[in-house]
Design a protein around this motif. Structure first.
Motif, PDB file in Angstrom:
ATOM      1  N   ALA A  12      26.651  -1.154 -36.573  1.00 40.94           N
ATOM      2  CA  ALA A  12      27.587  -0.037 -36.407  1.00 40.94           C
ATOM      3  C   ALA A  12      28.067   0.500 -37.740  1.00 40.94           C
ATOM      4  O   ALA A  12      28.251   1.701 -37.913  1.00 40.94           O
ATOM      5  CB  ALA A  12      28.779  -0.483 -35.559  1.00 40.94           C
TER       6      ALA A  12
ATOM      7  N   SER B 166      43.056   7.645 -29.918  1.00 39.37           N
ATOM      8  CA  SER B 166      41.834   7.959 -30.670  1.00 39.37           C
ATOM      9  C   SER B 166      41.367   9.393 -30.465  1.00 39.37           C
ATOM     10  O   SER B 166      40.363   9.797 -31.060  1.00 39.37           O
ATOM     11  CB  SER B 166      40.711   6.995 -30.261  1.00 39.37           C
TER      12      SER B 166
ATOM     13  N   TYR C 184      24.527   7.860 -29.245  1.00 38.29           N
ATOM     14  CA  TYR C 184      25.813   7.203 -28.965  1.00 38.29           C
ATOM     15  C   TYR C 184      25.775   5.677 -29.030  1.00 38.29           C
ATOM     16  O   TYR C 184      26.816   5.029 -28.886  1.00 38.29           O
ATOM     17  CB  TYR C 184      26.342   7.667 -27.605  1.00 38.29           C
TER      18      TYR C 184
ATOM     19  N   ASN D 166      30.175  12.098 -37.466  1.00 36.94           N
ATOM     20  CA  ASN D 166      30.248  10.767 -36.853  1.00 36.94           C
ATOM     21  C   ASN D 166      31.528  10.598 -36.038  1.00 36.94           C
ATOM     22  O   ASN D 166      31.510  10.073 -34.910  1.00 36.94           O
ATOM     23  CB  ASN D 166      30.184   9.686 -37.944  1.00 36.94           C
ATOM     24  N   ASN D 167      32.660  11.017 -36.601  1.00 36.33           N
ATOM     25  CA  ASN D 167      33.935  10.894 -35.891  1.00 36.33           C
ATOM     26  C   ASN D 167      33.973  11.755 -34.645  1.00 36.33           C
ATOM     27  O   ASN D 167      34.614  11.399 -33.641  1.00 36.33           O
ATOM     28  CB  ASN D 167      35.087  11.276 -36.825  1.00 36.33           C
TER      29      ASN D 167
ATOM     30  N   THR E  32      28.413   4.008 -31.507  1.00 33.10           N
ATOM     31  CA  THR E  32      29.804   4.065 -31.042  1.00 33.10           C
ATOM     32  C   THR E  32      30.026   3.120 -29.877  1.00 33.10           C
ATOM     33  O   THR E  32      31.067   2.444 -29.790  1.00 33.10           O
ATOM     34  CB  THR E  32      30.173   5.502 -30.642  1.00 33.10           C
TER      35      THR E  32
ATOM     36  N   ILE F 199      30.578  -0.364 -31.044  1.00 33.28           N
ATOM     37  CA  ILE F 199      31.927  -0.551 -31.574  1.00 33.28           C
ATOM     38  C   ILE F 199      32.937  -0.734 -30.444  1.00 33.28           C
ATOM     39  O   ILE F 199      33.887  -1.508 -30.559  1.00 33.28           O
ATOM     40  CB  ILE F 199      32.321   0.655 -32.452  1.00 33.28           C
ATOM     41  N   LEU F 200      32.716  -0.022 -29.329  1.00 33.18           N
ATOM     42  CA  LEU F 200      33.675  -0.032 -28.221  1.00 33.18           C
ATOM     43  C   LEU F 200      33.285  -1.006 -27.105  1.00 33.18           C
ATOM     44  O   LEU F 200      33.748  -0.862 -25.972  1.00 33.18           O
ATOM     45  CB  LEU F 200      33.804   1.388 -27.646  1.00 33.18           C
TER      46      LEU F 200
ATOM     47  N   VAL G 223      33.258   9.980 -27.015  1.00 35.90           N
ATOM     48  CA  VAL G 223      33.217   8.786 -26.170  1.00 35.90           C
ATOM     49  C   VAL G 223      34.604   8.449 -25.643  1.00 35.90           C
ATOM     50  O   VAL G 223      34.782   8.152 -24.449  1.00 35.90           O
ATOM     51  CB  VAL G 223      32.614   7.594 -26.950  1.00 35.90           C
ATOM     52  N   HIS G 224      35.610   8.498 -26.507  1.00 28.84           N
ATOM     53  CA  HIS G 224      36.983   8.220 -26.058  1.00 28.84           C
ATOM     54  C   HIS G 224      37.408   9.212 -24.968  1.00 28.84           C
ATOM     55  O   HIS G 224      38.006   8.809 -23.961  1.00 28.84           O
ATOM     56  CB  HIS G 224      37.954   8.298 -27.236  1.00 28.84           C
TER      57      HIS G 224
ATOM     58  N   LYS H 184      32.458   9.781 -31.883  1.00 26.89           N
ATOM     59  CA  LYS H 184      33.381   8.741 -31.412  1.00 26.89           C
ATOM     60  C   LYS H 184      34.473   9.350 -30.527  1.00 26.89           C
ATOM     61  O   LYS H 184      34.825   8.796 -29.482  1.00 26.89           O
ATOM     62  CB  LYS H 184      34.017   8.027 -32.603  1.00 26.89           C
ATOM     63  N   SER H 185      34.992  10.507 -30.943  1.00 26.32           N
ATOM     64  CA  SER H 185      36.025  11.172 -30.143  1.00 26.32           C
ATOM     65  C   SER H 185      35.486  11.556 -28.774  1.00 26.32           C
ATOM     66  O   SER H 185      36.206  11.483 -27.768  1.00 26.32           O
ATOM     67  CB  SER H 185      36.521  12.426 -30.874  1.00 26.32           C
TER      68      SER H 185
END
Length: 358
Positions: free
Chosen positions: A13, A273, A235, A173-174, A238, A241-242, A180-181, A177-178
């Motif tokens: 990751a 997040s 994905y 990248n962020n 990410t 990580i989660l 996915v949240h 991640k956003s």
């Protein structure tokens, strides 16, 4: 599912690069050779670039190629492009490059300037290209102010020129991640892998007024189904990580149930997040007509509310609606009335053609 499982166990990751150049068709380099440089980032998207259901290869070749050009200095880039490609612009060109750059970066719309129905005669193709300033794109990726280009980058795209800016690459990248949240906040405790990627691909269409007419209602499904492996690759870092919050089963099958933690603690983590603008909308809505609470108190209350999914959905809808509506209006002068009507009619025809082929 086997591919996703392999990706989740093999991608470090911390070292994952979500953008790779890959095997780019030479046609994109020939297109870029007609435009001023440098570009800090460039990608292609849409049915003329990536596979979608309802389009055979012959139809795909006829579809317009959509490109985004990210530039560090919009004023300088438009000045060079006006000198090189004046025919790409509408009557707005008479006001000069400073006006065009200011119009592009104005807060009305998503701070993108589109030139559409541009013929590349040597290739016998049409392109549409949007120009965005690097700083504006980074803000959208990190904050979801417009969720416009950021939304396009939630889906697999063709990277023509990888980002040259570390902040831009981190923003991309962020942004993933956003996404996915946000998707986990909108999904129930159990869901299929297909539903997960469908939800992610839907984020930038929720609230888009164009989905009521002018776009195929099955657009998201048509994007996700043929590109599932690309979504999985995009994905996997990410999701690794989660893994504490969501579990994808080890057995194969897109319809097998995945499971996420829907405790108040997990929901609070996902809410915290989210980017700045969805959070701002959540706080604004929750405090409407009530004693004003600070962000932390609001998020704690929302996390323990049975209505948290609806609150999150409305916060995203509000962003997408305003940016898509304003940007569509903004695009009319940049294209000119004639091209705007031609482009809109082509979209409707494509919608009808896709429906008839399904």
């Amino acid at each position: 599912m086997r591919l996703l499982r392999n990706l989740l166990t093999s991608v470090p990751a911390s070292d994952a690069k979500v953008l790779t150049k890959g095997n780019i068709s030479p046609i994109y380099y020939r297109i870029l050779s007609k435009f001023p440089l440098p570009l800090s980032f460039c990608f292609g998207y849409g049915s003329g670039v990536k596979e979608q259901l309802g389009y055979d290869k012959a139809t795909k070749r006829k579809n317009m190629i959509d490109l985004i050009y990210c530039v560090d200095n919009a004023h300088r880039w438009h000045a060079a492009n006006l000198e090189r490609n004046p025919e790409h612009y509408s009557a707005l060109a008479t006001f000069g490059s400073d006006f065009i750059a200011s119009y592009q970066r104005s807060n009305f719309g998503a701070r993108v300037y589109f030139n559409t129905l541009v013929p590349i005669e040597e290739e016998n193709i049409m392109i549409k290209y949007g120009v965005v300033a690097t700083d504006d794109l980074i803000e959208d990726l990190l904050d979801w102010r417009d969720l416009y280009i950021a939304g396009r980058l939630h889906k697999p795209v063709e990277i023509v020129k990888p980002p040259t800016n570390v902040k831009l690459e981190n923003g991309i990248n962020n942004n993933l991640k956003s996404a996915v949240h946000a998707a986990l906040l909108l999904l129930p405790e159990t869901f299929t892998e297909y539903e997960f990627y469908f939800c992610i691909a839907s984020l930038s269409y929720m609230g888009d007024f164009r989905m009521t007419f002018g776009e195929n209602k099955d657009k998201v499904k048509n994007i996700v189904r043929p590109q599932l492996e690309s979504f999985q690759s995009l994905y996997a870092p990410t999701l690794k990580i989660l893994s504490e919050y969501v579990r994808f089963p080890s057995i194969d099958g897109l319809e097998v149930n995945c499971k996420q933690d829907c405790s108040g603690k997990a929901i609070m983590h996902h809410l915290n997040s989210l980017p700045k603008w969805p959070l701002r909308n959540i706080v604004k809505e929750w405090n409407r007509g009530k004693y004003k609470q600070d962000t932390e108190d609001v998020l704690r209350a929302v996390a323990h509310s049975p209505e948290y999914q609806s609150v999150v959905r409305r916060s995203l809808n509000a962003i997408v609606f305003q940016s898509s509506a304003k940007q569509s209006l903004k695009n009319v002068p940049t294209a000119g009335l004639g091209k705007s009507l031609k482009y809109s009619w082509a979209k409707i025809q494509k919608m009808l053609q896709t429906k008839s082929s399904q």
